[in-house]
Design a protein around this motif. Structure first.
Motif, PDB file in Angstrom:
ATOM      1  N   LYS A  38     -12.793   4.428  -3.002  1.00  0.00           N
ATOM      2  CA  LYS A  38     -12.133   5.403  -3.896  1.00  0.00           C
ATOM      3  C   LYS A  38     -10.693   5.642  -3.450  1.00  0.00           C
ATOM      4  O   LYS A  38     -10.061   6.606  -3.871  1.00  0.00           O
ATOM      5  CB  LYS A  38     -12.915   6.715  -3.897  1.00  0.00           C
ATOM      6  N   LYS A  39     -10.210   4.771  -2.550  1.00  0.00           N
ATOM      7  CA  LYS A  39      -8.836   4.858  -2.028  1.00  0.00           C
ATOM      8  C   LYS A  39      -8.551   6.210  -1.369  1.00  0.00           C
ATOM      9  O   LYS A  39      -7.502   6.816  -1.535  1.00  0.00           O
ATOM     10  CB  LYS A  39      -7.824   4.544  -3.132  1.00  0.00           C
ATOM     11  N   ASP A  40      -9.541   6.664  -0.607  1.00  0.00           N
ATOM     12  CA  ASP A  40      -9.449   7.945   0.097  1.00  0.00           C
ATOM     13  C   ASP A  40      -9.619   7.678   1.590  1.00  0.00           C
ATOM     14  O   ASP A  40     -10.599   7.065   2.000  1.00  0.00           O
ATOM     15  CB  ASP A  40     -10.561   8.871  -0.420  1.00  0.00           C
ATOM     16  N   ALA A  41      -8.646   8.118   2.385  1.00  0.00           N
ATOM     17  CA  ALA A  41      -8.681   7.886   3.833  1.00  0.00           C
ATOM     18  C   ALA A  41      -8.644   9.212   4.598  1.00  0.00           C
ATOM     19  O   ALA A  41      -8.106   9.297   5.696  1.00  0.00           O
ATOM     20  CB  ALA A  41      -7.506   7.001   4.242  1.00  0.00           C
ATOM     21  N   SER A  42      -9.213  10.266   3.991  1.00  0.00           N
ATOM     22  CA  SER A  42      -9.150  11.606   4.575  1.00  0.00           C
ATOM     23  C   SER A  42     -10.077  11.754   5.777  1.00  0.00           C
ATOM     24  O   SER A  42     -11.079  11.043   5.896  1.00  0.00           O
ATOM     25  CB  SER A  42      -9.535  12.653   3.521  1.00  0.00           C
ATOM     26  N   VAL A  56       0.866  -1.167   0.000  1.00  0.00           N
ATOM     27  CA  VAL A  56       0.000   0.000   0.000  1.00  0.00           C
ATOM     28  C   VAL A  56       0.911   1.227   0.000  1.00  0.00           C
ATOM     29  O   VAL A  56       1.846   1.295   0.785  1.00  0.00           O
ATOM     30  CB  VAL A  56      -0.898   0.029   1.263  1.00  0.00           C
ATOM     31  N   GLU A  57       0.636   2.160  -0.891  1.00  0.00           N
ATOM     32  CA  GLU A  57       1.378   3.417  -0.880  1.00  0.00           C
ATOM     33  C   GLU A  57       0.442   4.517  -0.417  1.00  0.00           C
ATOM     34  O   GLU A  57      -0.630   4.704  -0.985  1.00  0.00           O
ATOM     35  CB  GLU A  57       1.890   3.742  -2.279  1.00  0.00           C
ATOM     36  N   VAL A  58       0.840   5.235   0.631  1.00  0.00           N
ATOM     37  CA  VAL A  58       0.000   6.277   1.211  1.00  0.00           C
ATOM     38  C   VAL A  58       0.527   7.640   0.764  1.00  0.00           C
ATOM     39  O   VAL A  58       1.726   7.899   0.817  1.00  0.00           O
ATOM     40  CB  VAL A  58       0.000   6.177   2.755  1.00  0.00           C
ATOM     41  N   ASN A  59      -0.392   8.500   0.311  1.00  0.00           N
ATOM     42  CA  ASN A  59      -0.003   9.834  -0.167  1.00  0.00           C
ATOM     43  C   ASN A  59      -0.706  10.930   0.623  1.00  0.00           C
ATOM     44  O   ASN A  59      -1.932  10.902   0.755  1.00  0.00           O
ATOM     45  CB  ASN A  59      -0.378   9.987  -1.650  1.00  0.00           C
ATOM     46  N   THR A  60       0.089  11.871   1.125  1.00  0.00           N
ATOM     47  CA  THR A  60      -0.445  13.034   1.832  1.00  0.00           C
ATOM     48  C   THR A  60       0.376  14.254   1.424  1.00  0.00           C
ATOM     49  O   THR A  60       1.519  14.116   1.013  1.00  0.00           O
ATOM     50  CB  THR A  60      -0.320  12.869   3.371  1.00  0.00           C
ATOM     51  N   ALA A 102     -10.510  21.861   9.000  1.00  0.00           N
ATOM     52  CA  ALA A 102      -9.458  21.426   8.083  1.00  0.00           C
ATOM     53  C   ALA A 102      -9.736  20.016   7.603  1.00  0.00           C
ATOM     54  O   ALA A 102     -10.052  19.132   8.401  1.00  0.00           O
ATOM     55  CB  ALA A 102      -8.103  21.455   8.788  1.00  0.00           C
ATOM     56  N   LYS A 103      -9.619  19.823   6.300  1.00  0.00           N
ATOM     57  CA  LYS A 103      -9.674  18.459   5.762  1.00  0.00           C
ATOM     58  C   LYS A 103      -8.237  18.002   5.570  1.00  0.00           C
ATOM     59  O   LYS A 103      -7.459  18.663   4.886  1.00  0.00           O
ATOM     60  CB  LYS A 103     -10.425  18.421   4.432  1.00  0.00           C
ATOM     61  N   LEU A 104      -7.885  16.903   6.228  1.00  0.00           N
ATOM     62  CA  LEU A 104      -6.545  16.348   6.081  1.00  0.00           C
ATOM     63  C   LEU A 104      -6.602  15.271   5.007  1.00  0.00           C
ATOM     64  O   LEU A 104      -7.153  14.188   5.228  1.00  0.00           O
ATOM     65  CB  LEU A 104      -6.056  15.753   7.406  1.00  0.00           C
ATOM     66  N   PRO A 105      -6.057  15.563   3.814  1.00  0.00           N
ATOM     67  CA  PRO A 105      -6.162  14.620   2.701  1.00  0.00           C
ATOM     68  C   PRO A 105      -5.198  13.451   2.857  1.00  0.00           C
ATOM     69  O   PRO A 105      -4.043  13.634   3.220  1.00  0.00           O
ATOM     70  CB  PRO A 105      -5.798  15.453   1.471  1.00  0.00           C
ATOM     71  N   CYS A 106      -5.704  12.257   2.595  1.00  0.00           N
ATOM     72  CA  CYS A 106      -4.871  11.060   2.611  1.00  0.00           C
ATOM     73  C   CYS A 106      -5.447  10.095   1.585  1.00  0.00           C
ATOM     74  O   CYS A 106      -6.593   9.662   1.712  1.00  0.00           O
ATOM     75  CB  CYS A 106      -4.881  10.429   4.003  1.00  0.00           C
ATOM     76  N   THR A 107      -4.666   9.805   0.553  1.00  0.00           N
ATOM     77  CA  THR A 107      -5.098   8.830  -0.447  1.00  0.00           C
ATOM     78  C   THR A 107      -4.066   7.710  -0.487  1.00  0.00           C
ATOM     79  O   THR A 107      -2.967   7.839   0.045  1.00  0.00           O
ATOM     80  CB  THR A 107      -5.227   9.472  -1.843  1.00  0.00           C
ATOM     81  N   VAL A 109       4.320   0.292   3.238  1.00  0.00           N
ATOM     82  CA  VAL A 109       5.720   0.675   3.230  1.00  0.00           C
ATOM     83  C   VAL A 109       5.944   1.747   4.289  1.00  0.00           C
ATOM     84  O   VAL A 109       6.723   1.592   5.199  1.00  0.00           O
ATOM     85  CB  VAL A 109       6.160   1.173   1.838  1.00  0.00           C
ATOM     86  N   LYS A 110       5.215   2.853   4.185  1.00  0.00           N
ATOM     87  CA  LYS A 110       5.271   3.824   5.263  1.00  0.00           C
ATOM     88  C   LYS A 110       4.029   4.689   5.249  1.00  0.00           C
ATOM     89  O   LYS A 110       3.458   4.961   4.198  1.00  0.00           O
ATOM     90  CB  LYS A 110       6.537   4.656   5.214  1.00  0.00           C
ATOM     91  N   PRO A 111       3.595   5.104   6.448  1.00  0.00           N
ATOM     92  CA  PRO A 111       2.400   5.938   6.516  1.00  0.00           C
ATOM     93  C   PRO A 111       2.670   7.335   5.950  1.00  0.00           C
ATOM     94  O   PRO A 111       3.825   7.737   5.793  1.00  0.00           O
ATOM     95  CB  PRO A 111       2.102   6.019   8.019  1.00  0.00           C
ATOM     96  N   GLY A 112       1.592   8.053   5.639  1.00  0.00           N
ATOM     97  CA  GLY A 112       1.732   9.438   5.180  1.00  0.00           C
ATOM     98  C   GLY A 112       1.802  10.363   6.378  1.00  0.00           C
ATOM     99  O   GLY A 112       1.156  10.115   7.401  1.00  0.00           O
ATOM    100  N   GLU A 113       2.581  11.427   6.269  1.00  0.00           N
ATOM    101  CA  GLU A 113       2.707  12.400   7.358  1.00  0.00           C
ATOM    102  C   GLU A 113       2.447  13.806   6.826  1.00  0.00           C
ATOM    103  O   GLU A 113       2.983  14.186   5.797  1.00  0.00           O
ATOM    104  CB  GLU A 113       4.111  12.346   7.973  1.00  0.00           C
TER     105      GLU A 113
END
Length: 139
Positions: free
Chosen positions: A91-95, A14-18, A30-35, A121-125
């Motif tokens: 939709k692969k959205d974890a916001s 899983v690749e996490v993007n923020t 605030a919306k904290l985006p995480c896909t 692999v690693k979480p998004g920060e």
């Protein structure tokens, strides 16, 4: 010697993007985006956890968990009653959204997604900086 099919097998992840950094005005939501990306189908075993590391602190506070289609916001201060699930795992959205951001909310927010059998692999920060209302820092 290992048979060749052992060598060609790759582990999916899983690749996490923020975003790396966000500026949020004091008192606003605030919306904290995480896909994320995952080669496996999003299963019912998929889960999301969010944690917070306050500015200057060495430890992280877990404050939100999403599993089996249900959000589980933490009951602890400082985020009690302020967290809303804003994602959609299909939709692969974890916001998430946090209402009424305060200066004490400055720090790093960590989004961790698990979708078995994928490994993370690693979480998004996201480094969040809460700024005075009406004052926009230069980007």
């Amino acid at each position: 010697l290992l048979p060749s099919f052992y060598l060609s097998r790759t582990v999916s992840a899983v690749e996490v993007n923020t975003p790396e950094e966000m500026f949020v005005e004091n008192g606003t939501d605030a919306k904290l985006p995480c896909t994320f990306t995952s080669v496996d189908v999003i299963s019912s075993a998929a889960s999301v956890s969010w944690s917070f590391q306050p500015e200057g602190a060495a430890t992280r506070i877990s404050f939100f968990y999403y599993s089996n289609g249900k959000p589980y916001p933490g009951k602890d201060i400082p985020f009690k009653d302020r967290i809303t699930w804003a994602g959609d795992l299909n939709k692969k959205d974890a916001s998430i959204s946090i209402s009424n951001m305060q200066f004490r909310d400055n720090g790093t927010y960590i989004c961790d997604v698990k979708n078995p059998p994928d490994i993370v692999v690693k979480p998004g920060e996201i480094r969040v900086r809460v700024v005075e209302k009406g004052i926009h820092p230069l980007f």
